[in-house]
Write a protein that holds these residues in place. Structure first.
Motif, PDB file in Angstrom:
ATOM      1  N   ALA A  85       0.819  -1.217   0.000  1.00  0.00           N
ATOM      2  CA  ALA A  85       0.000   0.000   0.000  1.00  0.00           C
ATOM      3  C   ALA A  85       0.854   1.269   0.000  1.00  0.00           C
ATOM      4  O   ALA A  85       0.454   2.278  -0.577  1.00  0.00           O
ATOM      5  CB  ALA A  85      -0.906  -0.002   1.231  1.00  0.00           C
ATOM      6  N   CYS A  86       2.020   1.227   0.633  1.00  0.00           N
ATOM      7  CA  CYS A  86       2.779   2.460   0.891  1.00  0.00           C
ATOM      8  C   CYS A  86       4.151   2.469   0.234  1.00  0.00           C
ATOM      9  O   CYS A  86       4.857   3.480   0.303  1.00  0.00           O
ATOM     10  CB  CYS A  86       2.975   2.647   2.397  1.00  0.00           C
ATOM     11  N   ALA A  87       4.570   1.354  -0.334  1.00  0.00           N
ATOM     12  CA  ALA A  87       5.938   1.262  -0.852  1.00  0.00           C
ATOM     13  C   ALA A  87       5.939   0.388  -2.107  1.00  0.00           C
ATOM     14  O   ALA A  87       4.893   0.126  -2.700  1.00  0.00           O
ATOM     15  CB  ALA A  87       6.856   0.692   0.232  1.00  0.00           C
ATOM     16  N   SER A  88       7.113  -0.088  -2.485  1.00  0.00           N
ATOM     17  CA  SER A  88       7.234  -0.804  -3.755  1.00  0.00           C
ATOM     18  C   SER A  88       6.871  -2.279  -3.658  1.00  0.00           C
ATOM     19  O   SER A  88       6.821  -2.978  -4.672  1.00  0.00           O
ATOM     20  CB  SER A  88       8.681  -0.700  -4.248  1.00  0.00           C
ATOM     21  N   GLY A  89       6.676  -2.786  -2.425  1.00  0.00           N
ATOM     22  CA  GLY A  89       6.417  -4.212  -2.261  1.00  0.00           C
ATOM     23  C   GLY A  89       7.692  -5.048  -2.255  1.00  0.00           C
ATOM     24  O   GLY A  89       7.621  -6.277  -2.239  1.00  0.00           O
ATOM     25  N   VAL A  90       8.861  -4.376  -2.227  1.00  0.00           N
ATOM     26  CA  VAL A  90      10.139  -5.099  -2.146  1.00  0.00           C
ATOM     27  C   VAL A  90      10.594  -5.097  -0.685  1.00  0.00           C
ATOM     28  O   VAL A  90      10.655  -4.042  -0.046  1.00  0.00           O
ATOM     29  CB  VAL A  90      11.215  -4.441  -3.036  1.00  0.00           C
ATOM     30  N   LEU A  91      10.915  -6.287  -0.172  1.00  0.00           N
ATOM     31  CA  LEU A  91      11.345  -6.442   1.215  1.00  0.00           C
ATOM     32  C   LEU A  91      12.731  -7.052   1.235  1.00  0.00           C
ATOM     33  O   LEU A  91      13.024  -7.961   0.456  1.00  0.00           O
ATOM     34  CB  LEU A  91      10.365  -7.353   1.965  1.00  0.00           C
TER      35      LEU A  91
END
Ligand code: SF4
Length: 448
Positions: A56-62
């Motif tokens: 929701a708030c970022a690129s979805g990369v962890l």
């Protein structure tokens, strides 16, 4: 966690280049938010919350870190407050405002599970984390100041230097300790387990009193103060005697295998297994983390642990469920076979997302893995985009250090040599590096 605070009730974090949960640091691909996890552990519910927040708030990369923490990459400026609030709501914040940076206590990912452990360190670790967070004086410690508590587990990171480490002596009732190093270096003294909190409290207070503003790490203080003098100050403040007999001073933690364990391993609890897997080069997508959370819930105890090798451990899996779980992890794209070259490679973010990067280290590591896959050699190689060495707190067997123009210097770790070790080749392309490793005898390029 006592109360789950609102972002509006928290102080503005102090300036630092280190990301934190409350301090999102800018990078080329957006903001970085680092979530510090007690013992590297998070529940399935927390993992799902992180996955949803990062989508929701970022690129979805962890990204997994070498201290068993997790970073959310690509945070959008306008979504920073929402991200932080979502993480706080999931119980991932510090116990008290201002204590985010100080949550640096490394445990074995198999703490409490490992058959080789001399005791279960988790209750003591919880006490130490409370001490760190609840003592406001300690919030002045550098965000990099780090402690290790080692219970003698076979699965232990023994190469990362720590400002203060404690390690179980045979029998498990005494803890050896040392400063600015690792348990394999040998100990300075020992205390009883019940004295460990007082020891840590005293050492940290003394450090803060004696260190100048420029001396943010223990090794910097000890450059100008002898270890014996420091220990004398510690002893003078303790109501008990430090143990410094031959059995303590002659002890050295035996290093385990430097090969990264993957797959299923037996726990000390009969019938249960822990499963270790590695996302390629320490990165998950939000989707993979959410799927892992579901697997941990379906097959295990709904918890996950991150490892300092940038991998993940699923604890408490009934042995009969392991084959299914291993197949599902492989289908998720996680690595489970130590013969896969990528499991031996470390790469920092590199020029794709870091302004300091001189090469696209992640892409180059994938290319190097392709080159190595054709042969049988599995060297441990760290690709670093600049000398800051973000991906490895220790010196890897080999380091490829990026140079202007995207070429690399090749170093080999050497006993007694600081930095990355001995310079073997001053300039290589990644293809030439692959050819260099392919030309080496196997005994010289696996683990030293
Ligand atoms: S090692 Fe250098 S290039 Fe790599 S992530 Fe760290 S600062 Fe960036």
């Amino acid at each position: 966690m006592r109360d789950r605070p609102s972002i509006t009730a928290l102080p503005v974090p102090r300036p630092s280049a280190c990301p934190g949960l409350l301090r999102i640091v800018a990078a080329l691909d957006g903001g970085i938010c680092r979530v510090k996890l007690a013992g590297g552990e998070l529940s399935s519910a927390q993992a799902r919350a992180i996955a949803a927040a990062s989508e929701a708030c970022a690129s979805g990369v962890l990204e997994l870190t070498n201290r068993s923490n997790l970073q959310i990459r690509g945070v959008r400026d306008a979504a920073q407050d929402e991200l932080i609030q979502r993480l706080l709501d999931a119980g991932l914040g510090p116990r008290v405002a201002g204590a985010d940076d100080v949550r640096n206590l490394l445990l074995s990912p198999s703490a409490g599970l490992d058959p080789a452990a001399l005791f279960d360190v988790r209750p003591l670790a919880a006490q130490l984390l409370e001490l760190l967070q609840d003592t406001s004086d300690f919030h002045a410690l550098s965000a990099k100041f780090a402690l290790q508590l080692d219970g003698g587990e076979a699965l232990a990171m023994l190469e990362h230097p720590h400002d203060l480490w404690l390690s179980a002596l045979p029998g498990g009732e005494l803890l050896a300790f040392g400063l600015a190093g690792c348990p394999v270096d040998g100990s300075l003294a020992a205390v009883e387990r019940k004295q460990a909190v007082a020891l840590v409290d005293t050492v940290l207070r003394l450090f803060l009193e004696l260190a100048s503003p420029e001396q943010t790490r223990m090794r910097q203080l000890l450059d100008g103060l002898s270890v014996d003098d420091f220990l004398q100050h510690v002893q003078a403040r303790l109501p008990f005697q430090l143990r410094r007999d031959e059995s303590v001073l002659g002890w050295r933690r035996v290093a385990g295998s430097s090969a990264i364990a993957l797959g299923a391993q037996s726990q000390r609890q009969a019938g249960l297994q822990m499963i270790l897997a590695a996302p390629p080069l320490g990165r998950f997508t939000a989707w993979q983390l959410a799927a892992l959370a579901d697997l941990a819930q379906r097959h295990g105890d709904a918890t996950l642990r991150l490892t300092p090798w940038q991998g993940v451990l699923l604890p408490n899996i009934p042995a009969a469920r392991c084959p299914d779980l291993l197949a599902e992890l492989a289908a998720l794209g996680l690595l489970l076979d130590s013969h896969e070259p990528l499991t031996h490679l470390l790469a920092c973010t590199g020029s794709a997302a870091c302004a300091k990067g001189l090469a696209d280290t992640k892409a180059d590591a994938c290319q190097l893995a392709d080159l190595l896959r054709a042969g049988t050699l599995r060297p441990q190689v760290h690709l670093s985009g600049c000398p800051r060495s973000c991906a490895a707190a220790h010196t890897a067997s080999f380091t490829l250090l990026a140079q202007p123009g995207g070429r690399y210097q090749l170093y080999q770790r050497a006993a007694g040599m600081a930095g990355f070790g001995h310079l073997l080749v001053p300039s290589l392309s990644i293809n030439e590096a692959g050819a260099w490793f392919a030309a080496q005898p196997e005994s010289g390029t696996t683990h030293d």
